[in-house]
Design a protein around this motif. Structure first.
Motif, PDB file in Angstrom:
ATOM      1  N   THR A 286       0.815  -1.218   0.000  1.00 26.08           N
ATOM      2  CA  THR A 286       0.000   0.000   0.000  1.00 26.08           C
ATOM      3  C   THR A 286       0.849   1.269   0.000  1.00 26.08           C
ATOM      4  O   THR A 286       0.317   2.364  -0.226  1.00 26.08           O
ATOM      5  CB  THR A 286      -0.950   0.005   1.211  1.00 26.08           C
ATOM      6  OG1 THR A 286      -0.214  -0.430   2.357  1.00 26.08           O
ATOM      7  CG2 THR A 286      -2.127  -0.918   0.991  1.00 26.08           C
ATOM      8  N   GLY A 287       2.128   1.151   0.249  1.00 25.20           N
ATOM      9  CA  GLY A 287       3.071   2.256   0.047  1.00 25.20           C
ATOM     10  C   GLY A 287       2.769   3.559   0.779  1.00 25.20           C
ATOM     11  O   GLY A 287       3.202   4.624   0.348  1.00 25.20           O
ATOM     12  N   GLY A 288       2.008   3.510   1.865  1.00 22.52           N
ATOM     13  CA  GLY A 288       1.716   4.729   2.610  1.00 22.52           C
ATOM     14  C   GLY A 288       0.237   5.106   2.577  1.00 22.52           C
ATOM     15  O   GLY A 288      -0.201   6.026   3.266  1.00 22.52           O
ATOM     16  N   LEU A 289      -0.541   4.356   1.790  1.00 21.47           N
ATOM     17  CA  LEU A 289      -1.967   4.660   1.626  1.00 21.47           C
ATOM     18  C   LEU A 289      -2.729   4.647   2.948  1.00 21.47           C
ATOM     19  O   LEU A 289      -3.534   5.537   3.239  1.00 21.47           O
ATOM     20  CB  LEU A 289      -2.589   3.627   0.667  1.00 21.47           C
ATOM     21  CG  LEU A 289      -4.094   3.680   0.468  1.00 21.47           C
ATOM     22  CD1 LEU A 289      -4.468   4.903  -0.366  1.00 21.47           C
ATOM     23  CD2 LEU A 289      -4.611   2.421  -0.238  1.00 21.47           C
ATOM     24  N   LEU A 291      -1.661   4.922   6.111  1.00 17.72           N
ATOM     25  CA  LEU A 291      -1.274   6.018   7.001  1.00 17.72           C
ATOM     26  C   LEU A 291      -1.769   7.352   6.457  1.00 17.72           C
ATOM     27  O   LEU A 291      -2.223   8.215   7.211  1.00 17.72           O
ATOM     28  CB  LEU A 291       0.248   6.036   7.173  1.00 17.72           C
ATOM     29  CG  LEU A 291       0.788   4.923   8.084  1.00 17.72           C
ATOM     30  CD1 LEU A 291       2.282   4.741   7.884  1.00 17.72           C
ATOM     31  CD2 LEU A 291       0.479   5.240   9.555  1.00 17.72           C
ATOM     32  N   GLU A 292      -1.697   7.526   5.151  1.00 18.67           N
ATOM     33  CA  GLU A 292      -2.145   8.786   4.551  1.00 18.67           C
ATOM     34  C   GLU A 292      -3.638   8.999   4.825  1.00 18.67           C
ATOM     35  O   GLU A 292      -4.051  10.079   5.238  1.00 18.67           O
ATOM     36  CB  GLU A 292      -1.857   8.752   3.048  1.00 18.67           C
ATOM     37  CG  GLU A 292      -1.903  10.098   2.376  1.00 18.67           C
ATOM     38  CD  GLU A 292      -3.299  10.493   1.927  1.00 18.67           C
ATOM     39  OE1 GLU A 292      -3.691  11.649   2.153  1.00 18.67           O
ATOM     40  OE2 GLU A 292      -4.005   9.635   1.372  1.00 18.67           O
ATOM     41  N   THR A 295      -4.225   9.626   8.626  1.00 21.05           N
ATOM     42  CA  THR A 295      -3.756  10.937   9.104  1.00 21.05           C
ATOM     43  C   THR A 295      -4.509  12.080   8.436  1.00 21.05           C
ATOM     44  O   THR A 295      -4.406  13.213   8.877  1.00 21.05           O
ATOM     45  CB  THR A 295      -2.244  11.130   8.871  1.00 21.05           C
ATOM     46  OG1 THR A 295      -1.957  11.029   7.469  1.00 21.05           O
ATOM     47  CG2 THR A 295      -1.420  10.111   9.635  1.00 21.05           C
ATOM     48  N   ASN A 296      -5.238  11.786   7.383  1.00 23.48           N
ATOM     49  CA  ASN A 296      -6.036  12.828   6.726  1.00 23.48           C
ATOM     50  C   ASN A 296      -7.348  13.076   7.472  1.00 23.48           C
ATOM     51  O   ASN A 296      -8.135  13.932   7.096  1.00 23.48           O
ATOM     52  CB  ASN A 296      -6.318  12.420   5.279  1.00 23.48           C
ATOM     53  CG  ASN A 296      -6.457  13.636   4.382  1.00 23.48           C
ATOM     54  OD1 ASN A 296      -6.242  14.768   4.812  1.00 23.48           O
ATOM     55  ND2 ASN A 296      -6.837  13.415   3.143  1.00 23.48           N
ATOM     56  N   THR A 297      -7.598  12.295   8.507  1.00 28.42           N
ATOM     57  CA  THR A 297      -8.823  12.408   9.295  1.00 28.42           C
ATOM     58  C   THR A 297      -8.620  13.437  10.411  1.00 28.42           C
ATOM     59  O   THR A 297      -7.625  13.357  11.123  1.00 28.42           O
ATOM     60  CB  THR A 297      -9.128  11.037   9.943  1.00 28.42           C
ATOM     61  OG1 THR A 297      -9.192  10.063   8.904  1.00 28.42           O
ATOM     62  CG2 THR A 297     -10.432  11.066  10.714  1.00 28.42           C
ATOM     63  N   GLY A 306       2.166   7.131  13.543  1.00 28.82           N
ATOM     64  CA  GLY A 306       2.996   7.125  12.338  1.00 28.82           C
ATOM     65  C   GLY A 306       3.326   5.700  11.968  1.00 28.82           C
ATOM     66  O   GLY A 306       2.605   4.780  12.380  1.00 28.82           O
TER      67      GLY A 306
END
Lengths: 418, 418
Positions: A286-289, A291-292, A295-297, A306
């Motif tokens: 998922t390459g960061g999907l 967490l992104e 954290t966008n919440t 993290g």
């Protein structure tokens, strides 16, 4: 009041950009109880903009035009609308000042085509643009025994949304204050299919008149929309809340929150807060999907600490300290590696929970594993690590990544609800 | 041939989901030389679908209908179209078998509303759905002295796209083989404004007839679209390539690639490959966005090694080993912390380059720093670390994150081009 949205722009028509303005405007209208009945897209072409205006003015009374207000020659929306209304264009002084100030501050010379952005229509009301250079406007017309409202907004979504919320919504709210309202409420479920939900609700659906019930499916998810026509917001809220609760009780295991947006991440962030737990992640395919998204919440800062994006296999050794022999023995797409990733992330970050994902997003296979083969894991203090194997076959790369994300979030949900 | 796209679905109309199908269909049509002249959205309402069909059939000859083929009661697209065409519906045997097999394999009982998905229109040609349960179809009608093609496709984007590419595109290609073609080419620039570009190209724009030149702006980016009408694809390609190269030469410093999608990440991945360099990242305010975007690019596996999402300040200490005193002295939103993040990520991952981002996405300020204050850095072996301060004021959270992403990628671009 019947709303219609006309988005102008050859770039939309050709598919170069997605028409998010239409959905943003429709959502905001729904919020103040106005239903959108038509949306259309036309290119930067005066005949076709004119035709769209003819059709819209014959069937709708709140007509949004977005796009085509920029400085270039092909931006002609205001020009065509002015001609359609039989009015003249003039430069709005305040907006012109803003354009001039902008160029002065940027130390850039103003080109003559920039003046066009300050144009507005005689007899209308200019909407100043706080976030950009092109002025919007509201124009009211009496035609065919009805009042038609034309709302012109710029194409860039950020400018459009700001003007919509700051100026247009309050204006419309005041106009429609005395008419009826339509309100909606959304119920989101995870891990069920559309027809299963339809079946479970068939008694309610068959007798529905007001509120109405509609079911929308996405991969592994279902959203139920309840819509109610009423006189006041208060009445509407009560009726919708009651029905929503009744439906939620039929799907307690699958319920992942109310709301019109995809809210699984928000649901997880809220649940973590409720249980006072922090979460970290180690992501591979998922390459960061994950967490992104988390954290966008809003409010994620309190519970999402993290994590690691160990995209290349070597980084699982370097960042997380997984022994090379383990990866060699089990291969990188394995339950064992998912387990190690979650456990080590838990220890390295000191969070209460840690999730991990490793697998093949595709389209190519990896070390003999087919696309869609994924392992997700959840580690928690004083609990054995849970690992789940997924086989998301025949799906494109971004769907594999998305389903993997939802499955690992579902592990967190089930763990917290235990 | 004039194409028109009608997307059906109350969920689209109300803004609950964004109409990506329209842009996907339009792009694929453009690819085979067909221009889309109108797009519209109507709800799951028979009168309004019918009205949209009346309007479309009077002005277009290739009419796409997408959505409203599902198993629920409000899915009525095929029913309305059949009535509009004066044809009957029947169950397609092959699709019905697929529906039945699906439920058998899933060990789920088939509910009666699932049969609806296998419906097709008499006199038309069924398009089997390889990725889902609802059949699509193509129907040809002679009306008003012209041939009208109706193409019905399901709403879920993944199913729709597969059927479009596998069945519909080859079909249309064969129909239009002898007509003229329209082709487009896109040139993407970073760090320039729309009016600057318009000015630099004014000599070409003022004399444009065929190809035409259009300019589209996004925050900090500009795309130039060239469109050409010709007899053959080969001729078109030559003319567009030549003009594109001529334009590219006017903007060498800002050029970030050709193509109709936002391709900065792809450009960076390609440049890294060309220079044989690997890249890692440490992200704070972007929470994984940069790594997610980069790893979502085909071929990223060779050059993007992974990285750290040090979302909470404490993780900059734990994951990267930045001394607490440094963070206390400089605060977490500082050039020094960005520099430490990049340097330490370079050393921990062993990559050739490392980027970092720390700052305030907003809407709230952080430790006295306003939203939009961001530091991005680039570390490379045997080079001093480069740090850049950004002040992205008055922008919402997701724009701050996006601009920060683009600025840090721009550091990589400039470094590689030196």
């Amino acid at each position: 009041m019947k709303a219609e949205i006309i988005a102008v722009g050859t770039e939309l028509l050709m598919g170069y950009i997605v028409n998010t303005n239409a959905s943003d405007i429709a959502q905001e209208l729904l919020d103040i109880g106005i239903g959108t009945y038509y949306q259309s897209v036309v290119g930067d072409n005066s005949d076709r903009i004119n035709e769209a205006l003819e059709i819209a003015s014959s069937r709708s009374d709140l007509i949004f035009l977005s796009g085509g207000l920029g400085p270039t020659e092909d931006d002609i929306t205001k020009q065509v609308l002015a001609e359609f209304l039989g009015e003249e264009l003039y430069y709005d002084k305040k907006q012109l000042e803003r354009v001039e100030t902008y160029f002065k501050n940027q130390n850039r010379e103003m080109t003559k085509n920039n003046y066009r952005q300050a144009l507005t229509i005689k007899g209308g009301e200019t909407i100043l643009n706080d976030m950009g250079l092109a002025a919007g406007l509201i124009y009211t017309q009496e035609k065919n025994n009805k009042t038609i409202y034309y709302i012109v907004l710029p194409g860039p979504p950020f400018e459009m949304k700001h003007m919509l919320n700051e100026h247009v919504k309050p204006y419309i709210r005041s106009v429609v204050a005395k008419q009826g309202v339509i309100s909606s409420k959304y119920i989101n479920l995870y891990g069920v299919g559309e027809s299963f939900v339809a079946d479970k609700l068939s008694d309610l659906i068959e007798t529905q008149t007001n509120p109405t019930i509609a079911i929308y499916a996405k991969p592994k998810r279902v959203t139920i929309r309840l819509t109610y026509n009423s006189v006041t917001y208060e009445e509407s809220e009560d009726v919708l809340d009651e029905l929503a609760e009744q439906i939620r009780q039929r799907f307690t295991k699958h319920f992942i929150g109310y709301g019109s947006e995809q809210l699984f991440e928000k649901f997880i962030v809220d649940e973590l807060k409720k249980h006072n737990k922090t979460l970290s992640a180690a992501e591979s395919l998922t390459g960061g999907l994950v967490l992104e998204k988390l954290t966008n919440t809003p409010g994620a800062g309190d519970v999402i600490v993290g994590g690691f994006v160990t995209y290349q296999t070597e980084q699982k050794v370097k960042m997380l300290g997984i022994p090379e022999e383990i990866i060699k023995e089990h291969t990188v797409v394995s339950a064992k590696v998912a387990q190690e990733m979650a456990e080590r992330t838990l220890n390295l970050t000191g969070s209460d929970l840690a999730i991990s994902l490793t697998g093949v997003a595709g389209p190519r296979s990896l070390e003999g594993h087919p696309p869609g083969k994924v392992f997700v894991a959840l580690a928690a203090r004083n609990h054995p690590v849970q690992v789940e194997e997924l086989n998301i076959s025949n799906k494109p790369r971004h769907v594999v990544r998305e389903v993997a994300e939802f499955e690992v979030l579902n592990l967190v949900k089930e763990f917290l609800n235990k």
